[in-house]
Design a protein around this motif. Structure first.
Motif, PDB file in Angstrom:
ATOM      1  N   HIS A  99       0.826  -1.206   0.000  1.00 55.45           N
ATOM      2  CA  HIS A  99       0.000   0.000   0.000  1.00 55.45           C
ATOM      3  C   HIS A  99       0.859   1.256   0.000  1.00 55.45           C
ATOM      4  N   SER A 100       2.074   1.137   0.502  1.00 54.51           N
ATOM      5  CA  SER A 100       2.999   2.264   0.568  1.00 54.51           C
ATOM      6  C   SER A 100       4.416   1.730   0.412  1.00 54.51           C
ATOM      7  N   PRO A 101       5.313   2.485  -0.250  1.00 52.44           N
ATOM      8  CA  PRO A 101       6.708   2.049  -0.314  1.00 52.44           C
ATOM      9  C   PRO A 101       7.330   1.853   1.067  1.00 52.44           C
ATOM     10  N   ALA A 102       6.814   2.529   2.087  1.00 49.31           N
ATOM     11  CA  ALA A 102       7.328   2.352   3.446  1.00 49.31           C
ATOM     12  C   ALA A 102       7.201   0.895   3.897  1.00 49.31           C
ATOM     13  N   GLN A 103       6.244   0.177   3.338  1.00 49.78           N
ATOM     14  CA  GLN A 103       6.039  -1.216   3.731  1.00 49.78           C
ATOM     15  C   GLN A 103       7.131  -2.139   3.194  1.00 49.78           C
ATOM     16  N   VAL A 104       7.969  -1.660   2.296  1.00 48.62           N
ATOM     17  CA  VAL A 104       9.130  -2.450   1.882  1.00 48.62           C
ATOM     18  C   VAL A 104      10.092  -2.549   3.060  1.00 48.62           C
ATOM     19  N   TRP A 105      10.331  -1.429   3.719  1.00 51.66           N
ATOM     20  CA  TRP A 105      11.215  -1.414   4.888  1.00 51.66           C
ATOM     21  C   TRP A 105      10.540  -2.028   6.113  1.00 51.66           C
ATOM     22  N   MET A 106       9.230  -1.826   6.212  1.00 55.12           N
ATOM     23  CA  MET A 106       8.473  -2.277   7.380  1.00 55.12           C
ATOM     24  C   MET A 106       7.270  -3.107   6.910  1.00 55.12           C
ATOM     25  N   ASP A 157      19.979  -5.863   6.272  1.00 57.91           N
ATOM     26  CA  ASP A 157      19.052  -5.030   7.044  1.00 57.91           C
ATOM     27  C   ASP A 157      17.607  -5.171   6.598  1.00 57.91           C
ATOM     28  N   GLY A 158      17.324  -6.173   5.795  1.00 53.78           N
ATOM     29  CA  GLY A 158      15.961  -6.367   5.314  1.00 53.78           C
ATOM     30  C   GLY A 158      15.838  -6.005   3.843  1.00 53.78           C
ATOM     31  N   PHE A 159      14.651  -5.601   3.459  1.00 54.77           N
ATOM     32  CA  PHE A 159      14.368  -5.293   2.061  1.00 54.77           C
ATOM     33  C   PHE A 159      14.580  -3.810   1.779  1.00 54.77           C
ATOM     34  N   GLN A 160      15.033  -3.526   0.572  1.00 53.16           N
ATOM     35  CA  GLN A 160      15.240  -2.158   0.131  1.00 53.16           C
ATOM     36  C   GLN A 160      14.580  -1.982  -1.235  1.00 53.16           C
ATOM     37  N   PRO A 161      13.866  -0.888  -1.455  1.00 49.78           N
ATOM     38  CA  PRO A 161      13.313  -0.630  -2.794  1.00 49.78           C
ATOM     39  C   PRO A 161      14.361   0.076  -3.664  1.00 49.78           C
ATOM     40  N   VAL A 162      14.373  -0.295  -4.923  1.00 52.26           N
ATOM     41  CA  VAL A 162      15.164   0.429  -5.922  1.00 52.26           C
ATOM     42  C   VAL A 162      14.136   0.988  -6.892  1.00 52.26           C
ATOM     43  N   PHE A 163      13.896   2.277  -6.778  1.00 52.24           N
ATOM     44  CA  PHE A 163      12.828   2.907  -7.563  1.00 52.24           C
ATOM     45  C   PHE A 163      13.250   3.076  -9.018  1.00 52.24           C
TER      46      PHE A 163
END
Length: 159
Positions: A94-101, A149-155
């Motif tokens: 729902h939000s790019p923030a959910q990639v990190w969280m 450190d988890g997932f990271q988005p590459v826009f």
């Protein structure tokens, strides 16, 4: 490809069943901000809906994949291209923030725990796939990289 597909609306059968059951048990227009009543019912009444299911092939190189949680029967569209896969993933992210969280959910998620698990699975399996969420802004999509450190988005630039 059948040209009539562009004059039809594809609705997930499980999703439609869910909203119809709620409609049968509630006053019309009082659930989900009235969206089913004002947007889906007229299409059904006009005979413009084809019900689809997980795994259905809707066009050459395009199939439906399950992404439940935000809504009960949410499906994504996976597209195979010569350059790799694209996944229209709707509100599974729902939000790019959910990639990190990925544990964060929207207040609109029908089943928060299923939404979390769908998101985690989506991120784990996204290697090489371009994700196209519904609400991403300032970007055409994103690839996902998993690190220590988890997932990271590459826009991906939309220009």
């Amino acid at each position: 490809m059948d040209s009539d597909i562009f004059e039809r609306y594809l609705l997930p059968a499980g999703e439609l069943d869910y909203w119809e059951r709620i409609r049968d048990n509630a006053a019309p227009g009082t659930f989900n901000h009235g969206a089913h009543e004002d947007s889906t019912i007229p299409l059904l009444e006009a005979g413009l809906v084809d019900q689809v299911r997980d795994g259905d092939q809707i066009a050459d190189n395009m199939r439906l994949v399950p992404l439940p949680g935000h809504t009960v029967g949410q499906l994504g569209v996976e597209i195979d291209t010569t350059d790799g896969k694209l996944l229209l993933c709707g509100d599974a992210l729902h939000s790019p923030a959910q990639v990190w969280m990925p544990e964060w959910t929207s207040v609109f998620c029908a089943d928060k725990e299923t939404a979390r698990e769908t998101r985690r699975s989506l991120l784990r399996q996204a290697d090489g796939t371009i994700l196209l969420p519904s609400h991403i802004r300032h970007s055409a999509g994103m690839r996902i990289v998993e690190g220590d450190d988890g997932f990271q988005p590459v826009f991906i630039d939309s220009a």
